[in-house]
Motif scaffolding. Structure first.
Motif, PDB file in Angstrom:
ATOM      1  N   ASN A  19       0.975  -1.088   0.010  1.00  0.00           N
ATOM      2  CA  ASN A  19      -0.080  -0.106  -0.103  1.00  0.00           C
ATOM      3  C   ASN A  19       0.765   1.222  -0.092  1.00  0.00           C
ATOM      4  OD1 ASN A  19      -1.674  -2.050   1.816  1.00  0.00           O
ATOM      5  ND2 ASN A  19      -2.983  -1.190   0.466  1.00  0.00           N
ATOM      6  N   TYR A  20       0.490   2.244  -0.445  1.00  0.00           N
ATOM      7  CA  TYR A  20       1.128   3.548  -0.475  1.00  0.00           C
ATOM      8  C   TYR A  20       0.465   4.707   0.073  1.00  0.00           C
ATOM      9  CZ  TYR A  20       4.001   7.371  -2.559  1.00  0.00           C
ATOM     10  OH  TYR A  20       4.909   8.208  -2.862  1.00  0.00           O
ATOM     11  N   GLU A  22       0.549   8.474   1.608  1.00  0.00           N
ATOM     12  CA  GLU A  22       0.887   9.758   1.110  1.00  0.00           C
ATOM     13  C   GLU A  22       0.002  10.793   2.262  1.00  0.00           C
ATOM     14  OE1 GLU A  22       0.286  10.985  -3.149  1.00  0.00           O
ATOM     15  OE2 GLU A  22      -0.703   9.255  -2.932  1.00  0.00           O
ATOM     16  N   ASP A  50      -3.257   4.669  -0.876  1.00  0.00           N
ATOM     17  CA  ASP A  50      -3.540   4.233  -2.356  1.00  0.00           C
ATOM     18  C   ASP A  50      -4.552   5.064  -2.913  1.00  0.00           C
ATOM     19  OD1 ASP A  50      -2.105   1.988  -1.989  1.00  0.00           O
ATOM     20  OD2 ASP A  50      -3.485   0.791  -1.055  1.00  0.00           O
ATOM     21  N   PHE A 143       2.769  -1.210   4.366  1.00  0.00           N
ATOM     22  CA  PHE A 143       3.613  -0.064   3.948  1.00  0.00           C
ATOM     23  C   PHE A 143       5.152  -0.366   3.827  1.00  0.00           C
ATOM     24  CE2 PHE A 143       0.049   1.811   6.342  1.00  0.00           C
ATOM     25  CZ  PHE A 143      -0.610   2.250   5.102  1.00  0.00           C
ATOM     26  N   ASN A 147       8.829   4.668   2.515  1.00  0.00           N
ATOM     27  CA  ASN A 147       7.443   5.195   2.098  1.00  0.00           C
ATOM     28  C   ASN A 147       6.718   5.649   3.487  1.00  0.00           C
ATOM     29  OD1 ASN A 147       4.234   4.318   1.666  1.00  0.00           O
ATOM     30  ND2 ASN A 147       5.003   6.177   0.820  1.00  0.00           N
TER      31      ASN A 147
END
Length: 162
Positions: A19-20, A22, A50, A143, A147
């Motif tokens: 998963n990303y 931000e 995401d 994760f 990141n």
């Protein structure tokens, strides 16, 4: 750990990726939202996984992310929790991911997430609305450590300091 890691996606399908995470500055109410009248329009660091906002997904609980707002001391404490540098004083491996939008105090109720690290992977799972201990069907999320750490550290001072 290097390479791909099989993880579950948003809809429970198996993906071969992490998963990303931000961070995006956000606020409780849009400028034209009539609900902001008489309410605190808390600004915070929204957690985007995401491309999906945790705040928007859990908005019905009327709480905001715990990162990116409050005093500098409180922001550092929250970052240390999420980076697993320090354990929460009474929740062990659970951490307040969403809190009261008025004061951030956990006594008002909060949503917690279990955070663990396995090698270069940080895992978020078992979301729960505290005070009534109701589980929330969200996650787990996996994760990649670089990141994750970069995003969590970026929350410091996102909307300033109180």
């Amino acid at each position: 750990m290097t390479g791909l890691f099989a993880v579950m996606g948003w809809k429970g399908d198996i993906m071969e990726t992490f998963n990303y995470l931000e961070i995006k500055p956000s606020q409780r109410f849009d400028d034209l939202d009539p609900n902001q009248d008489g309410n605190k329009n808390t600004k915070f660091a929204d957690l985007i996984i995401d491309g999906k906002s945790i705040y928007q997904i859990l908005k019905k609980h009327d709480m905001v992310p715990s990162l990116g707002w409050g005093s500098a001391e409180n922001q550092r404490e929250m970052i240390d929790y999420f980076l697993l540098i320090d354990h929460h004083e009474y929740m062990y491996n659970r951490y307040p991911v969403l809190v009261c939008p008025m004061c951030g105090d956990e006594e008002c109720g909060f949503i917690s997430v279990q955070i663990e690290r396995e090698g270069d992977i940080v895992i978020w799972e078992n979301f729960k609305k505290e005070n009534d201990s109701n589980p929330i069907n969200l996650g787990p999320f996996y994760f990649e450590i670089n990141n994750y750490e970069r995003a969590i550290r970026k929350t410091f001072g996102t909307v300033g300091f109180e």
